[in-house]
Each structure stands twice: as structure tokens, then as C-alpha cells.
Design a protein around this motif. Structure first.
Motif, short mmCIF file in Angstrom:
data_model
loop_
_atom_site.label_atom_id
_atom_site.label_comp_id
_atom_site.label_asym_id
_atom_site.label_seq_id
_atom_site.Cartn_x
_atom_site.Cartn_y
_atom_site.Cartn_z
N UNK A 120 -37.03 -0.73 -32.15
CA UNK A 120 -36.88 0.41 -33.03
C UNK A 120 -37.76 0.22 -34.24
N UNK A 121 -38.36 1.26 -34.72
CA UNK A 121 -39.22 1.23 -35.89
C UNK A 121 -38.39 0.99 -37.14
N UNK A 122 -38.89 0.13 -38.03
CA UNK A 122 -38.21 -0.13 -39.30
C UNK A 122 -38.56 0.98 -40.27
N UNK A 123 -37.55 1.74 -40.69
CA UNK A 123 -37.74 2.84 -41.63
C UNK A 123 -37.53 2.34 -43.06
N UNK A 124 -38.17 2.97 -44.01
CA UNK A 124 -37.99 2.59 -45.41
C UNK A 124 -36.63 3.02 -45.94
N UNK A 125 -36.05 4.06 -45.34
CA UNK A 125 -34.74 4.54 -45.76
C UNK A 125 -33.74 4.19 -44.66
N UNK A 126 -32.68 3.50 -45.04
CA UNK A 126 -31.66 3.12 -44.08
C UNK A 126 -30.42 3.97 -44.27
N UNK A 127 -29.26 3.38 -44.11
CA UNK A 127 -28.00 4.09 -44.30
C UNK A 127 -27.93 4.58 -45.74
N UNK A 128 -27.41 5.79 -45.92
CA UNK A 128 -27.36 6.38 -47.25
C UNK A 128 -26.13 5.91 -48.01
N UNK A 129 -26.32 5.51 -49.29
CA UNK A 129 -25.16 5.10 -50.08
C UNK A 129 -24.31 6.32 -50.44
N UNK A 130 -23.04 6.09 -50.64
CA UNK A 130 -22.14 7.18 -51.01
C UNK A 130 -22.00 7.16 -52.53
N UNK A 131 -22.79 8.00 -53.22
CA UNK A 131 -22.77 8.06 -54.67
C UNK A 131 -22.48 9.48 -55.12
N UNK A 132 -22.02 9.60 -56.35
CA UNK A 132 -21.76 10.93 -56.90
C UNK A 132 -23.10 11.59 -57.21
N UNK A 133 -23.36 12.74 -56.61
CA UNK A 133 -24.66 13.38 -56.78
C UNK A 133 -24.75 14.26 -58.02
N UNK A 134 -25.98 14.53 -58.41
CA UNK A 134 -26.30 15.53 -59.43
C UNK A 134 -27.08 16.60 -58.70
N UNK A 135 -26.65 17.85 -58.81
CA UNK A 135 -27.30 18.92 -58.05
C UNK A 135 -28.57 19.40 -58.74
N UNK A 136 -29.61 19.56 -57.93
CA UNK A 136 -30.84 20.20 -58.36
C UNK A 136 -31.31 21.08 -57.21
N UNK A 137 -32.14 22.05 -57.52
CA UNK A 137 -32.71 22.90 -56.47
C UNK A 137 -34.18 22.55 -56.31
N UNK A 138 -34.59 22.42 -55.07
CA UNK A 138 -35.97 22.07 -54.75
C UNK A 138 -36.45 22.98 -53.64
N UNK A 139 -37.64 23.51 -53.79
CA UNK A 139 -38.25 24.30 -52.72
C UNK A 139 -39.28 23.41 -52.04
N UNK A 140 -39.19 23.33 -50.73
CA UNK A 140 -40.09 22.50 -49.94
C UNK A 140 -40.86 23.36 -48.95
N UNK A 141 -42.07 22.97 -48.65
CA UNK A 141 -42.78 23.66 -47.57
C UNK A 141 -42.03 23.44 -46.25
N UNK A 142 -42.17 24.40 -45.35
CA UNK A 142 -41.48 24.31 -44.06
C UNK A 142 -41.87 23.03 -43.31
N UNK A 143 -43.11 22.62 -43.43
CA UNK A 143 -43.55 21.41 -42.72
C UNK A 143 -42.83 20.16 -43.25
N UNK A 144 -42.57 20.12 -44.55
CA UNK A 144 -41.84 18.98 -45.12
C UNK A 144 -40.39 19.02 -44.65
N UNK A 145 -39.81 20.21 -44.57
CA UNK A 145 -38.43 20.33 -44.08
C UNK A 145 -38.34 19.86 -42.63
N UNK A 146 -39.31 20.25 -41.81
CA UNK A 146 -39.30 19.79 -40.41
C UNK A 146 -39.41 18.26 -40.35
N UNK A 147 -40.23 17.69 -41.21
CA UNK A 147 -40.34 16.23 -41.24
C UNK A 147 -39.05 15.58 -41.71
N UNK A 148 -38.36 16.21 -42.67
CA UNK A 148 -37.06 15.68 -43.11
C UNK A 148 -36.05 15.71 -41.96
#
Length: 80
Positions: free
Chosen positions: A1-29
Motif C-alpha cells: 500500500x502506498x504511504x500517504x501523508x495524511x493518515x487517520x484523522x484526529x477527532x478535534x473540535x473544528x472551527x467552521x470556514x467556507x471554502x470554494x474548490x474547483x471541481x477537479x480538486x473536489x474529485x481529488x479529495x
């Protein structure tokens, strides 16, 4: 398996922000979320939850930003 830079996500209290992403970035996400899920054994997470750890990783590995932070912190320390 390929080693990814991002692993399991920590469970932290979030701060909400709004971000608009290009569709290609969303597909990659979406693809990255699937890769994280398959590598960690967790269910596929909401792709937006990957943004914070990706940005944090980017800032942590940006040498120019790290240097700037050290300068700012030393200036703040010398003031106070």
C-alpha cells in the motif's frame, strides 16, 4: 500500500470556514478520502475533513513558513 501523508484523522473540535474548490480538486479529495479509508481501515470520511490535516501538513513542511514563524516568535519573546 502506498504511504500517504495524511493518515487517520484526529477527532478535534473544528472551527467552521467556507471554502470554494474547483471541481477537479473536489474529485481529488474524494479519491484521497477513499485511499485514506482503504489504508487505515476506517470508513470513507467526508472529503472536507481532509482539508485541515492537508493544510496543517503543508504548513509544517514549508521551510519558508517555519523560518518566518521562528523570526516572529523570537521577536514576540524579546518584546515581552
Amino acid at each position: 500500500m502506498t504511504k500517504l501523508k495524511i493518515g487517520a484523522l484526529p477527532d478535534e473540535r473544528p472551527v467552521k470556514i467556507s471554502v470554494e474548490l474547483p471541481a477537479s480538486v473536489h474529485r481529488d479529495l474524494l479519491a484521497y478520502a477513499k485511499a485514506v479509508a482503504s489504508g487505515s481501515g476506517q470508513p470513507i470520511c467526508e472529503p472536507g475533513k481532509l482539508i485541515a490535516p492537508m493544510v496543517a501538513r503543508f504548513m509544517a513542511t514549508d521551510r519558508g513558513f517555519a523560518k518566518l514563524r521562528r523570526v516572529v516568535q523570537s521577536q514576540e519573546t524579546s518584546k515581552g
